[in-house]
Write a protein that holds these residues in place. Structure first.
Motif, PDB file in Angstrom:
ATOM      1  N   GLU A 177      -6.454   2.356   6.246  1.00 32.83           N
ATOM      2  CA  GLU A 177      -4.998   2.570   6.246  1.00 32.83           C
ATOM      3  C   GLU A 177      -4.493   3.068   7.595  1.00 32.83           C
ATOM      4  OE1 GLU A 177      -3.941   4.944   2.856  1.00 32.83           O
ATOM      5  OE2 GLU A 177      -4.425   3.330   1.454  1.00 32.83           O
ATOM      6  N   ASP A 230       0.880  -1.170   0.000  1.00 32.85           N
ATOM      7  CA  ASP A 230       0.000   0.000   0.000  1.00 32.85           C
ATOM      8  C   ASP A 230       0.922   1.226   0.000  1.00 32.85           C
ATOM      9  OD1 ASP A 230      -2.346   1.393   0.120  1.00 32.85           O
ATOM     10  OD2 ASP A 230      -3.015   0.565   2.045  1.00 32.85           O
ATOM     11  N   GLU A 271       1.158   4.319   0.925  1.00 32.82           N
ATOM     12  CA  GLU A 271       1.490   5.110   2.125  1.00 32.82           C
ATOM     13  C   GLU A 271       2.355   4.290   3.085  1.00 32.82           C
ATOM     14  OE1 GLU A 271      -1.412   4.379   0.907  1.00 32.82           O
ATOM     15  OE2 GLU A 271      -2.294   6.270   0.236  1.00 32.82           O
TER      16      GLU A 271
HETATM   17 MG    MG Z   1      -3.025   3.445  -0.064  1.00 31.41          MG
END
Ligand code: MG
Ligand code: NDP
Length: 376
Positions: free
Chosen positions: A212, A141, A143
């Motif tokens: 997230e 992912d 981030e």
């Molecule tokens: Mg993401």
């Protein structure tokens, strides 16, 4: 050096196809030894032409082409057992990705993890099993890949805060009073990234950023109040870390998942990469705090992760169910948050120690979401 052997789970999806691009762009670094898909068998066979000899698995059907050696719910586990690899990338969508993540760890491979639901549903369990098996879980992912790269270089000892950026999604500038009319088609278009449908709708509601936040808490072992979200419409700065002295360090690159995927697949090495290189000249980068009235699902994620492990499973299950109802036009976009909030109001276990219990909470939360949706 021998190329790393890699397996791509969810090879027909947005992440899976990008991973295949990365792998075939560097045959000196990677050799793909296995691919999986769920329902789209012909797309899998098409993709497999790029990596001759790779084992193929289709989890969603019991019959079809004889080129597919592994089938059904046990298919991924058997493919992993029969085809040794250094790393497997999990690009499966939704809660269905948890079992395969555990299968990868059990097979003794490093896990390059795009499936954020794995961490949301069972982050502690997954990291414990990975530590016991002597393998690493490497975030994909964007981030978390960014935070991982920063923490790997700076260490986590003096880490004070993690800042995750968010594009704000399809509706970041639409008047709030018009959101109840938003259609699934409108919610499925992303201003900056090209991704699968579920995550694109989650970007419009910021449930994606909520997931997230939970993922970051679990991956990096930080308190939820030390994970901050900022809207950054340009999506160039993917995350920042703040150290104890107040200084911020950022990871900056183009909006191309292939860089994060390559970083995870080559970890702990850094290799030349054909994707994501960014020229900063003439770019304007802006940041602002998200408006809680526009994005209630973000605050609900903080509430869930502070409540305990069962609540984060319930958050994901309620949102997945609500998104599915929204796509089928049974509820409105503005019903996603109230349905999820109603499920979070119920009692859920604060600690969960086995996968059966995860699946039981997940199932009960889905039913509760269907009930809550009837009242909208
Ligand atoms: Mg993401
Ligand atoms: P897609 O919907 O594009 O692809 C999903 C993949 O998972 C497909 O290969 C699909 O197979 C497979 N799949 C679906 N259901 C099952 C199941 N029950 N069992 C096994 N395999 C299944 O999703 P994305 O690529 O967008 O996202 C994948 C994951 O990565 C998600 O968790 C998402 O949150 C995360 N992620 C995605 C990003 C992106 O850029 N897309 C960025 C960051 C994270 P089939 O095609 O045969 O149905």
């Amino acid at each position: 050096m021998q190329p790393k052997r890699i397996i791509i789970l969810g090879a027909t999806g947005s992440i899976g196809r990008s991973a295949l691009d990365v792998a075939v762009s560097r045959p000196d670094l990677f050799r793909v030894v296995g691919l999986s898909a769920h329902a789209r068998e012909s797309e899998l066979l098409e993709a497999a032409r790029k990596v001759p000899g790779a084992a193929l698995c289709v989890t969603g059907t019991e019959s079809g082409s004889s080129d597919v050696r592994y089938r059904g719910p046990e298919g991924i586990r058997r493919m992993l057992e029969d085809n040794p690899a250094e790393v497997a990338l999990n690009g499966i969508s939704g809660a269905a990705g948890l079992g395969p993540s555990l299968d990868v760890i059990a097979a003794g491979m490093d896990l390059a993890l795009a499936n954020k639901e794995t961490m949301v549903l069972a982050g502690r369990l997954v990291l414990e099993r990975a530590a016991a098996a002597g393998v690493r879980v490497i975030p994909v992912d964007s981030e978390h890949s960014a935070v991982f790269q920063l923490v790997e270089r700076f260490g986590s000892g003096d880490l004070d805060e993690i800042v995750l950026t968010a594009s704000g999604g399809a509706f970041r500038d639409r008047p709030i009073e018009e959101l109840h009319r938003a259609t699934p088609e409108e919610a499925s278009t992303h201003p900056n990234w090209s991704m699968g449908r579920k995550i694109t709708i989650d970007s419009a509601s910021m449930a994606n950023k909520g997931l997230e936040v939970i993922e970051a808490v679990r991956f990096f072992g930080v308190d939820p109040d030390r994970v901050r979200v900022l809207i950054h419409p340009q999506s160039r700065v993917h995350a920042l870390i703040r150290m104890r002295d107040g200084a911020l360090y950022a990871q900056i690159s183009g909006t191309d998942m292939r860089l994060a995927i390559q970083s995870a697949l080559t970890w702990p090495r850094t290799e030349a990469c054909a994707f994501g290189r960014l020229d900063l000249a003439d770019l304007t980068l802006t940041f602002r705090a998200p408006d809680p009235a526009r994005f209630p699902l973000l605050d609900l994620a903080y509430r869930a992760v502070k409540s305990g492990e069962g609540h984060t499973i319930a958050y994901n299950a309620a949102n997945e169910t609500a998104v599915d109802l929204f796509v089928r036009r049974r509820i409105r976009f503005t019903d996603l948050a109230p349905v999820t909030a109603a499920v979070l109001d119920l009692a859920w276990p604060s600690r969960i120690d086995d996968v059966g219990e995860v699946l039981s909470v997940d199932g009960r939360a889905r039913n509760a979401a269907l009930e809550a949706a009837k009242g909208t």
